[in-house]
Motif scaffolding. Structure first.
Motif, PDB file in Angstrom:
ATOM      1  N   GLU A 102      41.254  33.459  27.039  1.00 46.83           N
ATOM      2  CA  GLU A 102      42.599  33.856  26.610  1.00 46.83           C
ATOM      3  C   GLU A 102      42.663  34.184  25.131  1.00 46.83           C
ATOM      4  O   GLU A 102      43.543  34.916  24.701  1.00 46.83           O
ATOM      5  CB  GLU A 102      43.586  32.720  26.899  1.00 46.83           C
ATOM      6  CG  GLU A 102      43.816  32.480  28.364  1.00 46.83           C
ATOM      7  CD  GLU A 102      44.598  31.198  28.575  1.00 46.83           C
ATOM      8  OE1 GLU A 102      45.825  31.258  28.541  1.00 46.83           O
ATOM      9  OE2 GLU A 102      43.965  30.137  28.719  1.00 46.83           O
ATOM     10  N   MET A 105      39.586  37.418  24.678  1.00 44.80           N
ATOM     11  CA  MET A 105      39.914  38.450  25.657  1.00 44.80           C
ATOM     12  C   MET A 105      38.832  39.529  25.789  1.00 44.80           C
ATOM     13  O   MET A 105      39.127  40.707  25.907  1.00 44.80           O
ATOM     14  CB  MET A 105      41.254  39.105  25.281  1.00 44.80           C
ATOM     15  CG  MET A 105      42.394  38.110  25.180  1.00 44.80           C
ATOM     16  SD  MET A 105      43.825  38.707  24.260  1.00 44.80           S
ATOM     17  CE  MET A 105      44.419  40.005  25.299  1.00 44.80           C
ATOM     18  N   GLU A 155      38.700  42.310  42.681  1.00 47.38           N
ATOM     19  CA  GLU A 155      39.996  42.975  42.583  1.00 47.38           C
ATOM     20  C   GLU A 155      39.850  44.208  41.697  1.00 47.38           C
ATOM     21  O   GLU A 155      39.414  44.105  40.552  1.00 47.38           O
ATOM     22  CB  GLU A 155      41.009  42.014  41.960  1.00 47.38           C
ATOM     23  CG  GLU A 155      42.404  42.573  41.966  1.00 47.38           C
ATOM     24  CD  GLU A 155      43.387  41.606  41.329  1.00 47.38           C
ATOM     25  OE1 GLU A 155      44.290  41.150  42.021  1.00 47.38           O
ATOM     26  OE2 GLU A 155      43.226  41.306  40.141  1.00 47.38           O
ATOM     27  N   GLY A 170      45.796  47.831  43.937  1.00 50.43           N
ATOM     28  CA  GLY A 170      45.935  47.072  45.187  1.00 50.43           C
ATOM     29  C   GLY A 170      44.711  47.136  46.093  1.00 50.43           C
ATOM     30  O   GLY A 170      44.799  46.814  47.277  1.00 50.43           O
ATOM     31  N   GLY A 194      44.640  33.536  40.263  1.00 53.81           N
ATOM     32  CA  GLY A 194      45.262  33.734  41.567  1.00 53.81           C
ATOM     33  C   GLY A 194      44.308  33.517  42.726  1.00 53.81           C
ATOM     34  O   GLY A 194      44.724  33.535  43.889  1.00 53.81           O
ATOM     35  N   GLY A 222      46.329  36.974  22.961  1.00 52.35           N
ATOM     36  CA  GLY A 222      47.455  37.446  23.758  1.00 52.35           C
ATOM     37  C   GLY A 222      48.237  38.572  23.110  1.00 52.35           C
ATOM     38  O   GLY A 222      49.406  38.765  23.414  1.00 52.35           O
ATOM     39  N   GLY A 223      47.594  39.327  22.217  1.00 48.97           N
ATOM     40  CA  GLY A 223      48.250  40.476  21.604  1.00 48.97           C
ATOM     41  C   GLY A 223      48.976  40.128  20.307  1.00 48.97           C
ATOM     42  O   GLY A 223      49.584  40.990  19.684  1.00 48.97           O
ATOM     43  N   GLN A 272      47.233  45.764  49.437  1.00 45.80           N
ATOM     44  CA  GLN A 272      48.671  46.008  49.444  1.00 45.80           C
ATOM     45  C   GLN A 272      48.917  47.474  49.181  1.00 45.80           C
ATOM     46  O   GLN A 272      48.188  48.108  48.446  1.00 45.80           O
ATOM     47  CB  GLN A 272      49.396  45.119  48.431  1.00 45.80           C
ATOM     48  CG  GLN A 272      49.349  45.601  47.027  1.00 45.80           C
ATOM     49  CD  GLN A 272      48.848  44.526  46.088  1.00 45.80           C
ATOM     50  OE1 GLN A 272      48.542  43.415  46.469  1.00 45.80           O
ATOM     51  NE2 GLN A 272      48.722  44.874  44.842  1.00 45.80           N
ATOM     52  N   ARG A 310      51.408  39.300  35.509  1.00 45.75           N
ATOM     53  CA  ARG A 310      50.496  38.667  36.453  1.00 45.75           C
ATOM     54  C   ARG A 310      50.739  37.166  36.668  1.00 45.75           C
ATOM     55  O   ARG A 310      50.684  36.705  37.808  1.00 45.75           O
ATOM     56  CB  ARG A 310      49.049  38.910  36.017  1.00 45.75           C
ATOM     57  CG  ARG A 310      48.072  38.358  37.036  1.00 45.75           C
ATOM     58  CD  ARG A 310      46.635  38.719  36.782  1.00 45.75           C
ATOM     59  NE  ARG A 310      45.879  38.195  37.903  1.00 45.75           N
ATOM     60  CZ  ARG A 310      45.390  38.938  38.878  1.00 45.75           C
ATOM     61  NH1 ARG A 310      45.567  40.225  38.867  1.00 45.75           N
ATOM     62  NH2 ARG A 310      44.736  38.380  39.872  1.00 45.75           N
ATOM     63  N   ASP A 367      50.671  35.165  40.252  1.00 46.95           N
ATOM     64  CA  ASP A 367      49.747  34.066  40.549  1.00 46.95           C
ATOM     65  C   ASP A 367      50.501  32.823  41.004  1.00 46.95           C
ATOM     66  O   ASP A 367      50.015  32.047  41.827  1.00 46.95           O
ATOM     67  CB  ASP A 367      48.894  33.716  39.314  1.00 46.95           C
ATOM     68  CG  ASP A 367      47.880  34.800  38.984  1.00 46.95           C
ATOM     69  OD1 ASP A 367      47.538  35.583  39.894  1.00 46.95           O
ATOM     70  OD2 ASP A 367      47.428  34.865  37.836  1.00 46.95           O
ATOM     71  N   TYR A 427      52.276  40.512  44.557  1.00 46.89           N
ATOM     72  CA  TYR A 427      51.310  41.215  43.704  1.00 46.89           C
ATOM     73  C   TYR A 427      51.644  42.698  43.579  1.00 46.89           C
ATOM     74  O   TYR A 427      51.321  43.327  42.581  1.00 46.89           O
ATOM     75  CB  TYR A 427      49.877  41.019  44.202  1.00 46.89           C
ATOM     76  CG  TYR A 427      49.292  39.703  43.728  1.00 46.89           C
ATOM     77  CD1 TYR A 427      48.854  39.548  42.415  1.00 46.89           C
ATOM     78  CD2 TYR A 427      49.220  38.606  44.570  1.00 46.89           C
ATOM     79  CE1 TYR A 427      48.349  38.345  41.955  1.00 46.89           C
ATOM     80  CE2 TYR A 427      48.706  37.388  44.125  1.00 46.89           C
ATOM     81  CZ  TYR A 427      48.275  37.268  42.814  1.00 46.89           C
ATOM     82  OH  TYR A 427      47.775  36.070  42.357  1.00 46.89           O
ATOM     83  N   ILE A 441      47.055  46.136  34.142  1.00 45.00           N
ATOM     84  CA  ILE A 441      45.768  46.731  34.499  1.00 45.00           C
ATOM     85  C   ILE A 441      45.411  46.568  35.967  1.00 45.00           C
ATOM     86  O   ILE A 441      45.013  47.521  36.623  1.00 45.00           O
ATOM     87  CB  ILE A 441      44.651  46.160  33.610  1.00 45.00           C
ATOM     88  CG1 ILE A 441      44.827  46.769  32.225  1.00 45.00           C
ATOM     89  CG2 ILE A 441      43.264  46.508  34.166  1.00 45.00           C
ATOM     90  CD1 ILE A 441      43.670  46.605  31.325  1.00 45.00           C
ATOM     91  N   THR A 442      45.552  45.365  36.494  1.00 44.43           N
ATOM     92  CA  THR A 442      45.182  45.192  37.898  1.00 44.43           C
ATOM     93  C   THR A 442      46.365  45.439  38.822  1.00 44.43           C
ATOM     94  O   THR A 442      46.255  45.318  40.027  1.00 44.43           O
ATOM     95  CB  THR A 442      44.590  43.788  38.156  1.00 44.43           C
ATOM     96  OG1 THR A 442      45.485  42.815  37.622  1.00 44.43           O
ATOM     97  CG2 THR A 442      43.234  43.642  37.504  1.00 44.43           C
ATOM     98  N   GLY A 443      47.507  45.800  38.265  1.00 46.29           N
ATOM     99  CA  GLY A 443      48.667  46.127  39.084  1.00 46.29           C
ATOM    100  C   GLY A 443      49.044  47.589  38.914  1.00 46.29           C
ATOM    101  O   GLY A 443      48.187  48.455  38.901  1.00 46.29           O
ATOM    102  N   ALA A 474      50.755  40.525  26.657  1.00 47.13           N
ATOM    103  CA  ALA A 474      49.295  40.540  26.637  1.00 47.13           C
ATOM    104  C   ALA A 474      48.814  41.969  26.902  1.00 47.13           C
ATOM    105  O   ALA A 474      49.495  42.747  27.577  1.00 47.13           O
ATOM    106  CB  ALA A 474      48.743  39.594  27.697  1.00 47.13           C
ATOM    107  N   ALA A 475      47.635  42.288  26.362  1.00 49.56           N
ATOM    108  CA  ALA A 475      47.109  43.659  26.441  1.00 49.56           C
ATOM    109  C   ALA A 475      47.064  44.168  27.884  1.00 49.56           C
ATOM    110  O   ALA A 475      47.325  45.341  28.147  1.00 49.56           O
ATOM    111  CB  ALA A 475      45.718  43.706  25.820  1.00 49.56           C
ATOM    112  N   GLN A 476      46.756  43.264  28.824  1.00 51.47           N
ATOM    113  CA  GLN A 476      46.652  43.661  30.236  1.00 51.47           C
ATOM    114  C   GLN A 476      47.985  44.179  30.752  1.00 51.47           C
ATOM    115  O   GLN A 476      48.038  45.053  31.594  1.00 51.47           O
ATOM    116  CB  GLN A 476      46.213  42.471  31.103  1.00 51.47           C
ATOM    117  CG  GLN A 476      44.785  42.021  30.895  1.00 51.47           C
ATOM    118  CD  GLN A 476      44.568  41.357  29.560  1.00 51.47           C
ATOM    119  OE1 GLN A 476      45.494  40.817  28.974  1.00 51.47           O
ATOM    120  NE2 GLN A 476      43.357  41.420  29.055  1.00 51.47           N
TER     121      GLN A 476
END
Lengths: 260, 327
Positions: free
Chosen positions: A125, A128, A165, A169, A187, B139-140, B196, B240, B244, B250, B256-258, B274-276
């Motif tokens: 965290e 990063m 992941e 999706g 998650g 965290g930015g 999804q 995110r 979680d 989700y 990024i992952t969404g 956060a950057a993500q």
């Protein structure tokens, strides 16, 4: 079968407190008030190891960290959650090391220990970067997968099935030969709280402490300079009471024709 | 020192990732004049048509490697192919997008090439012969500038931070087609599954009310729903950590992952930034951020900043909007 979980200690800042940059502008200010805790992503890695052990009880789980003396707390935390042994690669008080160096320190002491599976969080965290995991796999010459959101370890077949992941999706389905390294995404599970009996055991347990060697190469990234981020937009801070701010926001959105 | 850069292009279902075009912009940013070279590398099954399109749109030479097997990404083989190309061509820089794929092979590739790897790159600065890279940490809340003096550097760009390459091109680049012969048998790719459906609600919404950890309690999500109801064509998204926790689905995740979203209005409630997350929303039309922390990173990306606790500000705003609407 042996599992290694790599955990990192990160500073826990009060969300409303300012993070202060130190005088050299190469690090941030830690003082006696700074609290430290386990990197959240690594908690998922510890939990995943414990879930595997639940399925295959003869597994042993080692938890490892790299850091100054106080970092031992996160190894004990992992043991409080249920890890069997703790390893601490002890560094100086500095907390910032190149990812490549951390990966090599871990590779040096794990090379001969024949772990079947290595788990760690997808990133830390604080820094990063998301680099130590995939670099460690490379140094150990074992297959690795990052951003894992589901896994199924099959010790009898010598494989682990992993779902990575990816964007939009989707998930990539992989099968890796053991030994393998996975970095886990948040998650994947719900990390447990340490149990009282495990905490008592972890408190008494002797950690295996290994002195980190001197930096084996000059880091190629020579200069670091920290500063506060610049604003990328107007960043107009609305003044006044809550009611006044609400009214101003309403008017702004009306001017922008977002509210009719 | 002349730079010889390879930009690695990523495709998914026959299309290039936008983030790869952004990585090309990054490479153009640090390459100067006529001496520096940029080549593009594409790994895919039967990549000829895509490679030609890439050479046309970029005006750069393209090395396309036919990896077969449905063009599925394979980390071992990717690293081997790129290591071989590095030895053959003498690249000094690799530039790739920080997608889940780029972050998977970038650091390992750096180990193989004894290169320096920098992830999350948001900006490049050229200072004489030295390149410096800007990236977010903590965290930015802090930006880190790193100067690199390694002979070989792998630059992994943070998606959404560079503009996608869109220069007009006078003549197409050349295409060099190759076959992949590396084994890579310690990892077997078994396919891809969609867990999804793309969230059409987020994609179609003109206004996205997005929520983060500042919501504190699951019950407070009702406030966010109420705020979204003030607007027409709105949808609720989030960061995110809330997905979680199971408080949001989700498919509502922005980042990024969404989903990557560009609504007319993005209302970030209790989101730290956060950057993500920023990567998924920074190109929205108008951004309003509500956060109790005046130093929250989200404020650096906002047009309007409201330093308040979202759980008390939202009811106030809804009441105010009701009153003012009727005036």
């Amino acid at each position: 079968m042996k599992i290694l979980v790599c955990v990192k200690q990160v500073p826990e800042f009060d969300p409303e407190a300012e993070i202060k940059i130190n005088e050299s502008r190469q690090g941030i200010v830690f003082d006696h008030l700074t609290a430290f805790r386990m990197n959240r992503f690594d908690e998922y890695a510890v939990e995943e190891a414990l879930l595997i052990k639940k399925q295959f009880p003869d597994i042993t789980i080692d938890a490892l960290t790299v850091g100054p003396e106080s970092a031992a707390a996160v190894v004990r935390r992992a043991m409080g959650m249920g890890a069997d042994h703790g390893i601490h690669i002890l560094t100086g008080e500095d907390r910032l090391f190149p990812a490549d160096q951390v990966a090599r320190w871990i590779a040096d002491i794990t090379q001969t220990r024949e772990y079947d599976l290595i788990l760690t969080g997808v990133m830390s965290e604080d820094q990063m970067q998301g680099q130590v995991g995939p670099m460690l796999a490379e140094y150990l010459g074992i297959p690795g997968a990052t951003s894992v959101i589901a896994e199924s370890t099959r010790p009898d077949q010598g494989t682990v099935a992993a779902e990575r992941e990816i964007e939009g999706g989707y998930r990539e389905l992989l099968e890796l030969n053991l030994p393998a390294l996975l970095t886990v995404q948040s998650g994947i599970n719900t990390p447990r709280y340490p149990s009282l009996s495990n905490v008592m055991r972890a408190k008494r347990a002797r950690l295996e402490t290994v002195e980190a060697g001197t930096l084996t190469s000059q880091p190629a990234t020579t200069i670091t300079d920290l500063h506060y981020p610049e604003k990328t937009r107007a960043a107009e801070v609305l003044p006044g009471t809550q009611e006044e701010k609400a009214a101003q926001l309403f008017r702004i959105l009306q001017e922008k024709a977002i509210i009719p | 020192m002349t730079k010889k850069t390879a930009v690695i292009f990523e495709s998914f279902e026959g299309k290039f990732r936008t983030a790869s075009w952004e990585a090309l912009t990054c490479a153009c940013d640090f390459s100067s004049g006529d001496a520096d070279e940029i080549a593009l590398v594409l790994l895919d099954e039967k990549p000829e048509a895509l490679a030609q399109a890439l050479a046309r749109q970029s005006g750069r030479s393209v090395i396309a490697v036919d990896t077969g097997k449905g063009g599925l990404y394979h980390s071992e083989r990717t690293k081997t192919i790129l290591t071989d190309l590095f030895r053959e061509k003498g690249f000094t820089h690799f530039c790739l997008a920080g997608t889940t794929q780029g972050l998977d092979y970038g650091p390992g590739l750096a180990v193989r090439l004894q290169a320096e790897c920098i992830t999350g790159v948001e900006k490049v600065l050229s200072e004489g012969d030295r390149l410096s890279f800007m990236r977010s940490v903590y965290g930015g809340k802090i930006m880190e500038k790193r100067a690199v003096q390694a002979p070989v550097t792998i630059i992994v760009t943070q998606p959404g931070t560079f503009k996608p390459f869109s220069e007009s091109v006078s003549s197409p680049g050349t295409v060099d087609l190759r076959e992949d012969t590396t084994p890579g048998d310690t990892i077997r790719h078994l396919g891809i599954k969609q867990v999804q459906k793309t969230n059409s609600a987020l994609a179609e919404a003109s206004i996205i009310v997005s929520v983060g950890r500042g919501v504190k309690e699951e019950e407070n999500l009702a406030l966010v729903q109420g705020l979204a109801a003030v607007f027409t064509k709105s949808a609720v998204g989030g960061s995110r950590p809330l997905c979680d926790l199971g408080w949001l689905e989700y498919k509502q995740q922005v980042g990024i992952t969404g989903a990557t979203v560009t609504p007319d209005l993005y209302l970030a409630c209790g989101i730290s930034g956060a950057a993500q997350h920023i990567s998924g929303m920074r190109n929205s039309g108008f951004i309003v951020a509500i956060n109790i922390d005046p130093k929250a990173a989200i404020f650096n990306y906002a047009d309007v900043c409201i330093v308040e606790d979202m759980t008390t500000f939202i009811p106030t705003f809804i009441a105010t909007a009701e009153k003012l609407k009727h005036n």
